[in-house]
Write an enzyme that holds these catalytic residues in place. Structure first.
Site, PDB file in Angstrom:
ATOM      1  N   GLY A  55       0.855  -1.181   0.000  1.00  0.00           N
ATOM      2  CA  GLY A  55       0.000   0.000   0.000  1.00  0.00           C
ATOM      3  C   GLY A  55       0.885   1.222   0.000  1.00  0.00           C
ATOM      4  N   TYR A  83       4.030  -2.943   2.322  1.00  0.00           N
ATOM      5  CA  TYR A  83       3.414  -2.240   3.456  1.00  0.00           C
ATOM      6  C   TYR A  83       2.913  -3.247   4.493  1.00  0.00           C
ATOM      7  CZ  TYR A  83       0.231   0.723   6.157  1.00  0.00           C
ATOM      8  OH  TYR A  83      -0.401   1.389   7.174  1.00  0.00           O
ATOM      9  N   SER A 224     -25.001 -11.536 -24.979  1.00  0.00           N
ATOM     10  CA  SER A 224     -24.415 -10.802 -26.112  1.00  0.00           C
ATOM     11  C   SER A 224     -23.653 -11.726 -27.043  1.00  0.00           C
ATOM     12  CB  SER A 224     -23.456  -9.743 -25.582  1.00  0.00           C
ATOM     13  OG  SER A 224     -22.315 -10.372 -25.015  1.00  0.00           O
ATOM     14  N   GLY A 225     -23.324 -12.923 -26.541  1.00  0.00           N
ATOM     15  CA  GLY A 225     -22.468 -13.799 -27.335  1.00  0.00           C
ATOM     16  C   GLY A 225     -21.003 -13.647 -26.950  1.00  0.00           C
ATOM     17  N   GLY A 226     -20.705 -12.668 -26.079  1.00  0.00           N
ATOM     18  CA  GLY A 226     -19.346 -12.510 -25.556  1.00  0.00           C
ATOM     19  C   GLY A 226     -19.058 -13.606 -24.524  1.00  0.00           C
ATOM     20  N   VAL A 227     -17.814 -13.672 -24.079  1.00  0.00           N
ATOM     21  CA  VAL A 227     -17.402 -14.765 -23.197  1.00  0.00           C
ATOM     22  C   VAL A 227     -18.186 -14.758 -21.869  1.00  0.00           C
ATOM     23  CG1 VAL A 227     -15.454 -15.821 -21.988  1.00  0.00           C
ATOM     24  CG2 VAL A 227     -15.089 -14.714 -24.189  1.00  0.00           C
ATOM     25  N   SER A 229     -21.069 -13.274 -20.785  1.00  0.00           N
ATOM     26  CA  SER A 229     -22.508 -13.543 -20.761  1.00  0.00           C
ATOM     27  C   SER A 229     -22.792 -14.970 -21.239  1.00  0.00           C
ATOM     28  CB  SER A 229     -23.298 -12.505 -21.554  1.00  0.00           C
ATOM     29  OG  SER A 229     -23.078 -12.630 -22.934  1.00  0.00           O
ATOM     30  N   SER A 230     -21.974 -15.499 -22.137  1.00  0.00           N
ATOM     31  CA  SER A 230     -22.201 -16.872 -22.603  1.00  0.00           C
ATOM     32  C   SER A 230     -21.950 -17.884 -21.485  1.00  0.00           C
ATOM     33  CB  SER A 230     -21.291 -17.201 -23.785  1.00  0.00           C
ATOM     34  OG  SER A 230     -21.606 -16.367 -24.870  1.00  0.00           O
TER      35      SER A 230
END
Ligand code: XMP
Length: 515
Positions: A55, A83, A224-227, A229-230
């Site tokens: 930190g 830290y 959407s067909g994206g990784v 959401s699929s």
């Protein structure tokens, strides 16, 4: 079986996600919690070990985040990093002071105690990554110095009896070559973890948890067909079957054949048990985009049309209780929420929760996973490799890969050119996992000659960038023959295109997308 967990207490370190990843690479579940998490809450989680992150603060600054001495008396091994190391020294009665010389970057590390469980097998002289101004000057009672550097007398210390360990350097970064091994030894040897965290058991636990949360109610997911959401769809389908409704909006700005692929995988006959609603909204999006050339306006219109289409569809589906989202762990951590905070993934394109529908709750089964773990999960759930390793694709789709007005004809040009580019990249064996590789359509028209005709047509730009974080990117050095083949195929077969350019610009000053 009881889940082995390592908790990571966040003191503001920039590498906290990397620490969590390294632990999970040892097949042990890890979670980042705020440093303010009460001791009782930590105890209740029954962790096998606790790691304190680095930190930006100084332990002597009254405003700095501290921890209770009780943390070190839980009987659980603790590893302090940077830290976190200074904090351990400070709280347990050692001495921390500003160093005469700050250490930044690669530094020679001398191991003083080869019998240290953390440092066993590390060569006596190695290098480590340092980034500090304060340093430990005197170790607390019971501790021994186990490593030093030229400017840092206590680069590592430990109290083996209490299983307390501290390192001033950053073992989680790749610049500490022995770092991953040290973390592995902490997790496996010191904390005694077996490494049982794996995707098959994650699926089993999540399916149980999702069934408990959802019961007999219904869930809605914008697919959407994206990784992300699929994979969310595949997991929810495994848990609650037809209680899951997936709405897939085809806005007409997808890559070539992408809409068909999504339907083939998730639609009727696709092998997933769920209720699939495909919406062909192409005409509506094209109408709304007609005549619009300003890039920001285009993004906004696409986002708004998406929400409206989604809401109208959802409102026609009867009562749905939960809204599912493909939020993943970096989204949760970046938004600053702890593990219990409610976070809504805000795509630039989707804009969070649809406001026109009321839901009882949110379902986010991926919120504890990193991207590579989401991919593993996708494979475990039977999604095709091509989908699971799909290249990132912006929410507004080809809308931001067409400079100027978006028309169905231009979409067709960019889809065809992109498909040719992808085919050739594959044929030439180029690893596209390391970046983003696509075709875009410039707004430039120029005169050409095809056969005996003069033409006045568009120029396609090929974009191929290498990037690890999408914040910066450089153009890939693609083989000349590949570029040449793409040029020939594109100008010969894609109507409306008579020129092919290769975009060499890095980010910054450019962006990855063309607008
Ligand atoms: P830029 O263009 O800023 O892109 O260099 C960085 C990364 O973000 C993706 N991108 C988007 N993703 N909605 C998205 O979901 C968007 O509006 C959007 N714009 C850019 C881009 O593809 C790259 O991976």
């Amino acid at each position: 079986m009881e889940q082995e967990t390592i908790l990571i207490l966040d003191f503001g370190g920039q590498y906290k996600q990397l620490i969590a990843r390294r632990v999970r690479e040892c097949r042990v579940y890890s979670e980042i919690l705020p440093h303010t998490t009460p001791i009782e809450a930590l105890r209740a989680r029954a962790p096998r070990g606790i790691i304190l992150t680095g930190g930006p603060n100084s332990v002597y600054d009254p405003a700095s985040p501290l921890c209770s001495p009780e943390l070190f008396a839980l009987g659980v091994p603790v590893l302090g990093i940077c830290y976190g190391a200074q904090l351990m020294a400070h709280v347990l009665g050692g001495q921390v002071a500003p160093a005469d010389t700050s250490e930044y970057g690669g530094t020679d590390l001398c191991i003083d105690r080869a019998d240290s469980p953390l440092l066993a097998d590390v060569p006596p002289q190695t290098t480590c990554w340092m980034s500090h101004t304060d340093r430990i000057m005197a170790v607390p009672p019971g501790f021994a110095v186990t490593a030093h550097t030229p400017d840092c007398p206590v680069a590592a210390m430990e109290d083996g009896a209490r299983k307390l360990y501290a390192v001033q350097f950053h073992p989680e970064v790749a610049h500490t070559p022995e770092g991953a091994a040290m973390l592995r030894r902490f997790v496996r040897e010191v904390c005694g973890c077996q490494g049982t965290w794996q995707m098959a058991s994650f699926v089993e636990e999540q399916v149980k948890a999702l069934r408990a949360q959802i019961g007999t109610k219904r869930v809605l997911l914008a697919l959407s067909g994206g990784v992300d959401s699929s994979v969310t769809a595949a997991l929810l389908s495994r848990a609650v079957g037809k209680q899951l409704t997936c709405v897939f909006v085809d806005h007409g700005l997808l890559r070539k054949n992408e809409g068909e692929q999504v339907k083939a995988i998730f639609g009727p006959g696709g092998g997933f048990d769920l209720d699939f609603v495909g919406v062909d909204a192409r005409a509506r999006f094209f109408a709304a985009l007609q005549g619009v050339t300003d890039p920001e306006r285009k993004r906004k219109i696409i986002g708004e049309q998406f929400i409206h289409t989604f809401e109208e569809t959802a409102n026609g589906l009867g009562e749905i209780h939960f809204f599912a989202q493909g939020t993943i762990y970096p989204d949760v951590v970046e938004s600053g929420a702890g593990s219990d905070g409610a976070v809504i993934k805000s795509h630039h394109n989707v804009g969070g929760l649809p406001k026109g529908i009321r839901f009882e709750g949110i379902v986010e089964p991926l919120r504890m996973l990193f991207k590579d773990e989401v991919r593993q999960l996708g494979l475990e759930l039977g999604l095709p490799r091509a989908l699971v390793y799909r290249q990132p694709f912006p929410g507004p789709g080809l809308g931001v890969r067409i400079v100027g007005e978006v028309t169905p004809e231009k979409v067709c040009m960019v889809q065809e050119a992109d498909a040719i580019f992808q085919e050739e990249l594959q044929r030439f064996g180029i690893d596209t996992g390391a970046g983003q590789f696509f075709a875009a359509l410039t707004n430039l028209r120029s005169v050409g000659v095809m056969g005996d005709h003069r033409t006045y047509e568009y120029a396609v730009a090929l974009r191929a960038v290498l990037t690890s974080d999408y914040m910066t990117a450089t153009a890939a050095r693609l083989p000349y023959d590949l570029l040449d083949t793409c040029m020939t195929r594109i100008v010969n077969t894609v109507p409306g295109v008579n020129r092919v350019l290769y975009d060499l610009t890095s980010k910054p000053p450019a962006t990855i997308e063309l607008e």
